[in-house]
Enzyme design. Sequence first.
Site, PDB file in Angstrom:
ATOM      1  N   HIS A 165      44.212  45.588  43.017  1.00  0.00           N
ATOM      2  CA  HIS A 165      43.691  45.082  44.275  1.00  0.00           C
ATOM      3  C   HIS A 165      43.178  43.896  44.086  1.00  0.00           C
ATOM      4  CE1 HIS A 165      39.191  45.155  43.691  1.00  0.00           C
ATOM      5  NE2 HIS A 165      39.231  45.918  42.519  1.00  0.00           N
ATOM      6  N   CYS A 166      42.864  43.401  45.342  1.00  0.00           N
ATOM      7  CA  CYS A 166      42.071  42.108  45.364  1.00  0.00           C
ATOM      8  C   CYS A 166      40.987  42.244  46.607  1.00  0.00           C
ATOM      9  CB  CYS A 166      42.702  40.911  45.715  1.00  0.00           C
ATOM     10  SG  CYS A 166      43.959  41.142  47.314  1.00  0.00           S
ATOM     11  N   SER A 167      40.561  41.411  47.550  1.00  0.00           N
ATOM     12  CA  SER A 167      39.867  41.496  48.319  1.00  0.00           C
ATOM     13  C   SER A 167      40.226  41.928  49.815  1.00  0.00           C
ATOM     14  CB  SER A 167      38.959  39.865  48.620  1.00  0.00           C
ATOM     15  OG  SER A 167      38.232  39.713  47.637  1.00  0.00           O
TER      16      SER A 167
END
Length: 244
Positions: A136-138
């Site tokens: 995941h990231c933002s």
Amino acid sequence: MTTIDGTVNFRDIGGLPRRDGGRTPGGVLFRSDTLATVTDTGLSQFAATGIATVIDLRTPAERDSAPDRLPSVPEPRVVDLPLLEGAVAQMISMPPEELQIPTLGELYIDLLGHAGPVFAEVATIVGEGGDGVLVHCSAGKDRTGVAIAVLLDAVGVDRAAVVADYAASTERLAGPWAEQVIELIKAFGIDPTPELITLATTSPPEAIETALSWLDEQGGTRGYLLGHGATADQLDRLGARLRA
């Protein structure tokens, strides 16, 4: 369909067709946007997924400002592999007179050109075996989208399915999430032009197609990962894990 309450772009990368006739298995590889907004209900849902490792592609500043909410039992291992390229929040925080807006395809080629060792490490971790891995990231569309596309293409998932999975983020991020990003852009004194809105809130198919075409020109995704630190055995294990 597995969901995590408090996220908008979480999904299990299972059921995608492979060129060898198989499909990707469920419960092995997941992708998401930020986990900072996971609710108490979402924590229970997360614990039931079997995810044992979380790969966080956000920068240290992003992690500090929005720490992940993760279950304590079972507590997943967290691997921080920060990628600055692809962090749109970093880009729009620049002074308006310094802001240069690339296309998403250009952004992804730049990301691939600089972050090969990170993507090779992601491939190695996912291939290790054991329980599920979440990347995941933002927003879960750019850094995560490219990482997932590289892994899927490297193990022979049908190219159209790779593109469709990437493009699914547009619908998932539409609405309140996208509107909040547009308001953030305005708060920085930047005009939310159509080009900037596309960059910050959507995942058009042509963007990942551009990135994958660039990889094809470099010798393909498997060769790209081999050239940045992954071994043939590690990629073979990745392929076996992502085969139902």
